[in-house]
Write an enzyme that holds these catalytic residues in place. Sequence first.
Site, PDB file in Angstrom:
ATOM      1  N   HIS A 167       0.812  -1.220   0.000  1.00 38.82           N
ATOM      2  CA  HIS A 167       0.000   0.000   0.000  1.00 38.82           C
ATOM      3  C   HIS A 167       0.843   1.266   0.000  1.00 38.82           C
ATOM      4  O   HIS A 167       0.364   2.327  -0.415  1.00 38.82           O
ATOM      5  CB  HIS A 167      -0.941   0.003   1.199  1.00 38.82           C
ATOM      6  CG  HIS A 167      -2.186  -0.803   0.996  1.00 38.82           C
ATOM      7  ND1 HIS A 167      -3.297  -0.325   0.319  1.00 38.82           N
ATOM      8  CD2 HIS A 167      -2.497  -2.069   1.367  1.00 38.82           C
ATOM      9  CE1 HIS A 167      -4.236  -1.248   0.307  1.00 38.82           C
ATOM     10  NE2 HIS A 167      -3.775  -2.327   0.929  1.00 38.82           N
ATOM     11  N   ASP A 169      -7.647  -1.601  -1.487  1.00 41.69           N
ATOM     12  CA  ASP A 169      -8.597  -2.495  -0.812  1.00 41.69           C
ATOM     13  C   ASP A 169     -10.005  -2.035  -1.169  1.00 41.69           C
ATOM     14  O   ASP A 169     -10.357  -0.869  -0.939  1.00 41.69           O
ATOM     15  CB  ASP A 169      -8.419  -2.436   0.706  1.00 41.69           C
ATOM     16  CG  ASP A 169      -7.078  -2.976   1.164  1.00 41.69           C
ATOM     17  OD1 ASP A 169      -6.478  -3.768   0.422  1.00 41.69           O
ATOM     18  OD2 ASP A 169      -6.643  -2.601   2.269  1.00 41.69           O
ATOM     19  N   HIS A 220      -8.004  -7.235  -1.548  1.00 44.58           N
ATOM     20  CA  HIS A 220      -6.755  -6.540  -1.874  1.00 44.58           C
ATOM     21  C   HIS A 220      -6.318  -6.832  -3.311  1.00 44.58           C
ATOM     22  O   HIS A 220      -6.088  -7.983  -3.676  1.00 44.58           O
ATOM     23  CB  HIS A 220      -5.665  -6.979  -0.892  1.00 44.58           C
ATOM     24  CG  HIS A 220      -4.309  -6.382  -1.147  1.00 44.58           C
ATOM     25  ND1 HIS A 220      -3.668  -5.584  -0.223  1.00 44.58           N
ATOM     26  CD2 HIS A 220      -3.460  -6.476  -2.200  1.00 44.58           C
ATOM     27  CE1 HIS A 220      -2.491  -5.211  -0.701  1.00 44.58           C
ATOM     28  NE2 HIS A 220      -2.338  -5.754  -1.908  1.00 44.58           N
ATOM     29  N   GLU A 227      -6.306 -12.398   0.714  1.00 45.73           N
ATOM     30  CA  GLU A 227      -7.247 -11.332   1.047  1.00 45.73           C
ATOM     31  C   GLU A 227      -8.192 -11.088  -0.126  1.00 45.73           C
ATOM     32  O   GLU A 227      -7.756 -10.653  -1.190  1.00 45.73           O
ATOM     33  CB  GLU A 227      -6.499 -10.034   1.384  1.00 45.73           C
ATOM     34  CG  GLU A 227      -5.521 -10.170   2.535  1.00 45.73           C
ATOM     35  CD  GLU A 227      -4.678  -8.919   2.745  1.00 45.73           C
ATOM     36  OE1 GLU A 227      -4.948  -7.891   2.094  1.00 45.73           O
ATOM     37  OE2 GLU A 227      -3.731  -8.974   3.556  1.00 45.73           O
TER      38      GLU A 227
END
EC number: 3.4.13.22
Length: 229
Positions: A134, A141, A206, A203
Amino acid sequence: MKPYQQIQITECGEPLVEIPLEKFAVESPHPYQLLGAPYQGRSPYHLRQGVLNRLLQAQTYLQQSHPQWRIQIFDAYRPIAVQRFMVDYAFSLVLQAEGLTVEQLSPDRQQALWQQVYQIWAIPSTDPKTPPPHSTGAAVDITLVDAAGMTVNMGSPIDEMSARSQPDYFANSADPVEQEYHERRQLLQDIMLKAEFTRHPGEWWHFSFGDQMWAWLSDRPVAQYGGIV
């Protein structure tokens, strides 16, 4: 070191730009701002220009099959200070769930709890060779919002530190509700892959383009986005 962090970075110099919030659904205030994350007065909604362009493409693909649905951005560019804050916050949640304090932990137990945190959160590394995804401006996200403006239920919340965060957790469920969760996760993946993103293996929310994880997952030798201070 995680496998993707071995990928070489050749920074392309593309700028970090503010996301036009009117084009997406967002939470306001930003969820991490509510927790006190140190954004220093800057908007938390930034991405690299090329990543933003592809995210807009993904939303177009979404609306071809689901008119009036939108991508909801939960988090985007994350300064290192915010990454560190959220990692520490996640560790405090793990401690709380265990009913423990730091003083009660043996070195081995503390290490085990940190490993639990790092299943979801990247280490807030300042090494230019191993930036958190990130912190490159290349990871985002996201979830989905339906035509009524309601956040679509994906079966687990973003950032949950449990097995339910695995993208295919509900894939083999016989429960029709849980199958619907899986179908929604698949829809999210389909539109993002069509726009050239890759999804984090652990995830469902993500996605990234151009960072080390993207290069690793798409079998490319070099990432084009490094960390941004």
